[in-house]
Design a protein around this motif. Structure first.
Motif, PDB file in Angstrom:
ATOM      1  N   VAL A  66      43.844 147.452  43.248  1.00 41.80           N
ATOM      2  CA  VAL A  66      45.311 147.471  43.359  1.00 41.80           C
ATOM      3  C   VAL A  66      45.910 146.556  42.290  1.00 41.80           C
ATOM      4  O   VAL A  66      45.485 145.415  42.118  1.00 41.80           O
ATOM      5  N   ARG A  67      46.928 147.067  41.575  1.00 45.27           N
ATOM      6  CA  ARG A  67      47.627 146.252  40.571  1.00 45.27           C
ATOM      7  C   ARG A  67      48.828 145.587  41.224  1.00 45.27           C
ATOM      8  O   ARG A  67      49.659 146.249  41.842  1.00 45.27           O
ATOM      9  N   VAL A 108      50.812 143.718  50.486  1.00 46.37           N
ATOM     10  CA  VAL A 108      49.742 144.721  50.445  1.00 46.37           C
ATOM     11  C   VAL A 108      48.966 144.717  51.764  1.00 46.37           C
ATOM     12  O   VAL A 108      48.694 145.767  52.355  1.00 46.37           O
ATOM     13  N   ILE A 119      45.518 155.159  50.985  1.00 44.98           N
ATOM     14  CA  ILE A 119      45.850 155.225  49.566  1.00 44.98           C
ATOM     15  C   ILE A 119      47.256 155.799  49.375  1.00 44.98           C
ATOM     16  O   ILE A 119      48.057 155.301  48.561  1.00 44.98           O
ATOM     17  N   LEU A 147      49.818 153.124  50.230  1.00 42.74           N
ATOM     18  CA  LEU A 147      49.929 152.106  49.181  1.00 42.74           C
ATOM     19  C   LEU A 147      50.750 152.628  48.000  1.00 42.74           C
ATOM     20  O   LEU A 147      51.615 151.926  47.454  1.00 42.74           O
ATOM     21  N   ARG A 148      50.496 153.853  47.612  1.00 41.80           N
ATOM     22  CA  ARG A 148      51.248 154.435  46.493  1.00 41.80           C
ATOM     23  C   ARG A 148      52.711 154.638  46.861  1.00 41.80           C
ATOM     24  O   ARG A 148      53.604 154.432  46.026  1.00 41.80           O
ATOM     25  N   TYR A 192      52.659 150.748  44.766  1.00 45.69           N
ATOM     26  CA  TYR A 192      51.491 150.103  44.173  1.00 45.69           C
ATOM     27  C   TYR A 192      50.638 151.103  43.386  1.00 45.69           C
ATOM     28  O   TYR A 192      50.457 152.253  43.791  1.00 45.69           O
ATOM     29  N   GLU A 193      50.103 150.634  42.271  1.00 44.31           N
ATOM     30  CA  GLU A 193      49.144 151.415  41.491  1.00 44.31           C
ATOM     31  C   GLU A 193      47.759 151.137  42.085  1.00 44.31           C
ATOM     32  O   GLU A 193      47.288 149.993  42.051  1.00 44.31           O
ATOM     33  N   VAL A 194      47.113 152.147  42.616  1.00 39.64           N
ATOM     34  CA  VAL A 194      45.859 151.949  43.337  1.00 39.64           C
ATOM     35  C   VAL A 194      44.859 153.035  42.957  1.00 39.64           C
ATOM     36  O   VAL A 194      45.231 154.207  42.753  1.00 39.64           O
TER      37      VAL A 194
END
Length: 416
Positions: free
Chosen positions: A342-343, A354, A400, A403-404, A408-410
């Motif tokens: 994760v970025r 997060v 996932i 998160l996106r 978030y970039e995952v």
């Protein structure tokens, strides 16, 4: 994936007969475990075949190799017994031979390559053998053992390429068919070929229409290549080290060619999956070679569907750390264990936000790894790897997606 090519068994005289196998069984029966042959309801549903398992991993040394070694020892004369036996082996043959030789009062010497793991050396010595470490390869150890055989007047006991050993290994199939006469197919791992040759003799003698299938690891397709006239490499680190044989025996190669219906190959991923399934479903520990039969049913379901298949769990001697790796890798491939990259922005509360998404999705966080220095991101950028535990792949996909959706970039860190 290699194609299936049917072999044509030939009706010809063999150096081992059904009567030899029966005599071997009468000889060794008092000193080995009559391992059970049990039906697996779950594996049957999973593979589409009716699956019976022969638990040879329950032998005292945790492998079927005891059978052939003991039969050979019991057929030795007194003079031979006094001088002792010698073998070249870093695996189950070493332990089986050492154990029964010591029990019978026969001195045993085992030559192993110098790089043999200490645990195998210790186990073999624990069974009473004199272990000699020689050379960096099995071929070097084998050559030295044959030299000592001549110099010291010892009796060499081959792990697979002699009739008395083959007859002893054939007692596995004899017991299976006595216990479950309905079995019409045997899926047998093959390295040197002793087990498949012996089981083939017993099975063909009792049920001539038995379907016999040998299974080899894709990395070591020695018999497969020989029988199908192919030029294939034999090398690599296989989980099925017990069948990682570059040169099958001269005797066993001829017997296999005359007895079997087919030889098929299984890859490393299927072997890992099968070791894991046997532990999860049957609660039994098998080594890679011992899982080859199940791997074949998973790889070639159309070949075995609807048949009454007997699988030999040939051994259970797998390093505990290796077993742990296999189990964890299988969890990762099934989506139950994952590592997500994760970025983040390096600011207060970034990791908290997060983690809140993980909590909302009911996903358990196992480990968190921050990476600030060795990254191509700007100085205020941050890469975080999060190891987590989910219910299944669908649950992981939902995490996932969440998160996106949170901006978030995952990306998942994939296994090889």
């Amino acid at each position: 994936m290699a194609s299936i090519v049917q072999l044509e068994p030939q009706a010809t005289d063999l150096p081992v007969t059904l009567e030899d196998v029966r005599a071997a069984h009468a000889r060794i029966a008092p000193s080995i475990v009559r391992t059970p042959t049990l039906f697996s309801q779950t594996l049957s549903k999973l593979t589409g075949a009716n699956v019976w398992l022969k638990f040879e991993n329950l032998q005292f040394t945790a492998a079927y190799k005891e059978r052939g070694a003991l039969n050979r020892l019991l057929l030795m004369g007194e003079a031979e017994r006094r001088k002792g036996v010698i073998a070249a082996s870093a695996g189950n043959h070493a332990q089986g031979l050492a154990y029964h030789a010591t029990r019978l009062g026969i001195p045993s010497t085992i030559v192993m390559p110098e790089l043999t793991p200490t645990v195998k050396v210790t186990q073999t010595e624990g069974h009473g053998a004199n272990v000699i470490l020689h050379g960096e390869t099995f071929d070097a150890a084998y050559a030295h053992a044959r030299q000592l055989e001549t110099e010291r007047g010892l009796t060499f006991v081959h792990p697979f390429d002699e009739p008395d050993v083959v007859a002893g290994q054939g007692t596995v199939a004899l017991e299976m068919l006595e216990d479950v006469p309905a079995i019409d197919t045997l899926a047998i791992p093959i390295g040197g070929g002793g087990l498949l040759s012996g089981c083939g003799v017993a099975a063909r003698g009792l049920k001539p229409d038995m379907m016999l299938v040998g299974i080899q690891a894709e990395l070591y397709p020695s018999t497969y290549a020989a029988l199908k006239q192919l030029d294939l490499p034999c090398e690599g680190d296989t989980l099925a080290e017990g069948i990682a044989v570059k040169e099958p025996g001269h005797l066993t190669r001829r017997m296999v060619a005359q007895l079997v219906d087919d030889v098929v190959l299984v890859n490393e991923r299927r072997l890992e999956e099968s070791v894991s399934l046997l532990l999860q479903i049957e609660k039994t520990v098998v080594e890679g070679a011992g899982a080859a039969g199940l791997a074949a049913l998973l790889t070639y379901p159309e070949m075995f569907r609807g048949r009454n298949v007997g699988i030999v769990l040939t051994g259970g001697n797998i390093d505990t750390r290796l077993l742990a790796n296999v189990l964890l890798r299988d969890l990762a491939r099934s989506g139950r264990l994952a590592r997500l990259r994760v970025r983040l922005q390096d600011r207060p509360g970034a990791l908290f936000h997060v983690a809140r998404i993980f909590d909302e999705q009911r996903v358990n966080i196992i480990e968190v790894y921050h990476q600030r220095v060795f990254t191509t991101l700007p100085a205020k950028g941050l890469i975080t790897d999060i190891e987590c535990e989910t219910r299944d792949s669908a649950h992981l996909d939902r995490l996932i997606a969440a998160l996106r959706a949170g901006g978030y970039e995952v990306s998942p860190v994939e296994l090889a």
